[in-house]
Design an enzyme around this catalytic site. Structure first.
Site, PDB file in Angstrom:
ATOM      1  N   SER A 343       3.828   7.138  12.636  1.00  0.00           N
ATOM      2  CA  SER A 343       3.430   7.462  11.267  1.00  0.00           C
ATOM      3  C   SER A 343       3.290   5.993  10.473  1.00  0.00           C
ATOM      4  CB  SER A 343       4.345   8.145  10.562  1.00  0.00           C
ATOM      5  OG  SER A 343       5.317   7.780  10.062  1.00  0.00           O
ATOM      6  N   CYS A 344       2.858   5.922   9.321  1.00  0.00           N
ATOM      7  CA  CYS A 344       2.818   4.614   8.459  1.00  0.00           C
ATOM      8  C   CYS A 344       2.626   4.959   6.996  1.00  0.00           C
ATOM      9  CB  CYS A 344       1.692   3.600   8.991  1.00  0.00           C
ATOM     10  SG  CYS A 344       0.088   4.287   9.147  1.00  0.00           S
ATOM     11  N   GLY A 345       1.843   4.285   6.566  1.00  0.00           N
ATOM     12  CA  GLY A 345       1.520   4.524   5.016  1.00  0.00           C
ATOM     13  C   GLY A 345       0.388   5.637   4.646  1.00  0.00           C
ATOM     14  N   SER A 371       0.815  10.697   6.906  1.00  0.00           N
ATOM     15  CA  SER A 371       1.917   9.623   6.971  1.00  0.00           C
ATOM     16  C   SER A 371       2.347   9.762   5.548  1.00  0.00           C
ATOM     17  CB  SER A 371       1.006   8.426   7.159  1.00  0.00           C
ATOM     18  OG  SER A 371       1.101   8.250   8.512  1.00  0.00           O
ATOM     19  N   TRP A 372       3.025   8.598   5.143  1.00  0.00           N
ATOM     20  CA  TRP A 372       3.722   8.415   4.075  1.00  0.00           C
ATOM     21  C   TRP A 372       3.257   8.975   2.707  1.00  0.00           C
ATOM     22  CZ3 TRP A 372       8.647   9.103   4.232  1.00  0.00           C
ATOM     23  CH2 TRP A 372       9.605   8.773   3.083  1.00  0.00           C
TER      24      TRP A 372
END
Length: 390
Positions: A343-345, A371-372
């Site tokens: 995952s990431c932003g 994601s985030w």
């Protein structure tokens, strides 16, 4: 001249900006080619990853299932990137398509479409990361439905028999997202991987490496390339509005195991079936640095580990060799023998981790699409910080 006139008429009266800039209410979505904003419904039903067949279209069956004819002796579908030298040698092959999938964070104040028109690899088409996306959510550039993706890619003139090379203006950044998307719709590669396309590669080092090698660029987009990019964005909107679209030349085979939802990530906190790797910076992961989007908490998903996407790349923004990549994952205790979810932003740089793992022989990496941006904005999801996890 035709391209310039078309572009002025299309963009002259509209401010071009990333859909990330309108993340908050009202839920308005724009792409580089939409003439009006698209408003999502507050209680949208997420059924569009299934093949519902609601968009009436013509099917070009002869395009499906055939292989491209250009030489692949020096390239493998097991290798996720190609060199600029390889692309230069194969650039004029009729069954090889090149996509400029440049996308930038809003604070970079860079316009990918304008940069594409100024300089791009000869013959490359523009792939609008924000435009070719799900229209039923307020989250940025989420995966579109199978029908919508097939319509958009067909509008770009891509068929299943084609090999695809995707690049971006930073080296390796947003191109990895499009690589993931295509393959998740065919059998094993990201946006293109998610939709099952196997014959897709990221250009190692992207446009900067191409230019550094002294290869030619085109400084103006042809009328045909601009029309195709516009048609792709319009096709997406037609599908979500349940309108008929044009000829479909690309058949998708969605790979659900490559895409996870918030619910699956939440269950993984307890079940621990997958190792969760976060591609954001360590400061954001630890909750020390604020998130770039308003209304999103700082921190990380409990039990996840941090390997910033920059650790996958060398100083020239090319993918690291196998031995160096393995060190990065070994240092965080990641086992290549166990399932991995990244995952990431907003689901972009998580795909760079997937790209690195693919080079290590692990092609079945799952990506948390929301994601985030989704997790951190949800009022009930658990969030850990460096203080709470120490």
């Amino acid at each position: 001249m035709a391209a310039a006139l078309f572009t002025r008429s299309l963009f002259g009266n509209r401010l071009i900006r990333s859909s990330l800039a309108v993340y908050q209410k009202p839920r308005i979505f724009t792409s580089f080619f939409n003439k009006r904003a698209f408003y999502s419904q507050p209680n949208a039903v997420y059924l569009l990853h299934r093949s519902s067949g609601f968009a009436t279209c013509a099917m070009a069956s002869s395009a499906f299932g055939t292989r491209s004819s250009f030489s692949t002796q020096s390239i493998s579908t097991n290798e996720p990137v190609v060199s600029v030298d390889w692309l230069h040698a194969n650039l004029k092959e009729p069954d090889l398509k090149v996509l400029d999938a440049s996308w930038y964070m809003p604070d970079e104040q860079r316009n990918p479409l304008q940069e594409y028109q100024v300089a791009h690899i000869p013959g490359a088409l523009f792939f609008d990361v924000d435009g070719i996306s799900d229209r039923t959510t307020n989250l940025p550039h989420m995966l579109p439905s199978e029908e919508a993706f097939a319509a958009a890619v067909s509008a770009l003139g891509i068929e299943n028999k084609d090999g695809v090379v995707v690049y971006d203006g930073k080296g390796i950044f947003s191109a990895a997202r499009v690589w993931w998307t295509l393959t998740s719709q065919l059998e094993m590669k990201r946006m293109f991987r998610v939709f099952g396309h196997e014959r897709i590669w990221v250009l190692d080092g992207g446009l900067p490496a191409w230019r550094a090698s002294g290869f030619d660029v085109e400084s103006s987009a042809s009328g045909d390339s601009i029309l195709k990019a516009s048609a792709a964005s319009e096709a997406i909107e037609k599908v979500y509005q349940r309108q008929a679209v044009g000829l479909i030349t690309f058949e998708t085979r969605f790979q659900p195991h490559l895409v996870w939802t918030l619910e699956q990530v939440n269950q993984n906190i307890e079940n621990k079936t997958h190792q969760h790797i976060d591609a954001r910076s360590k400061a954001r992961f630890d909750g020390i640095a604020p998130e770039p989007r308003k209304g999103i908490r700082s921190g990380h998903v409990p039990g996840s580990k941090c390997i910033p996407f920059t650790q996958m790349l060398d100083s020239s923004q090319k993918l690291l060799p196998v031995d160096e990549l393995k060190k990065r994952f070994d240092q965080e205790g990641i086992s290549l023998d166990s399932p991995v979810m990244t995952s990431c932003g907003t689901g972009v740089t998580a795909c760079i981790l997937a790209l690195g793992l693919h080079r290590l022989g692990k092609p079945d990496v799952t990506v948390y699409d929301g994601s985030w941006s989704e997790w951190g904005a949800h009022p009930e999801t658990p969030v850990a910080t460096s203080d709470s996890s120490s």
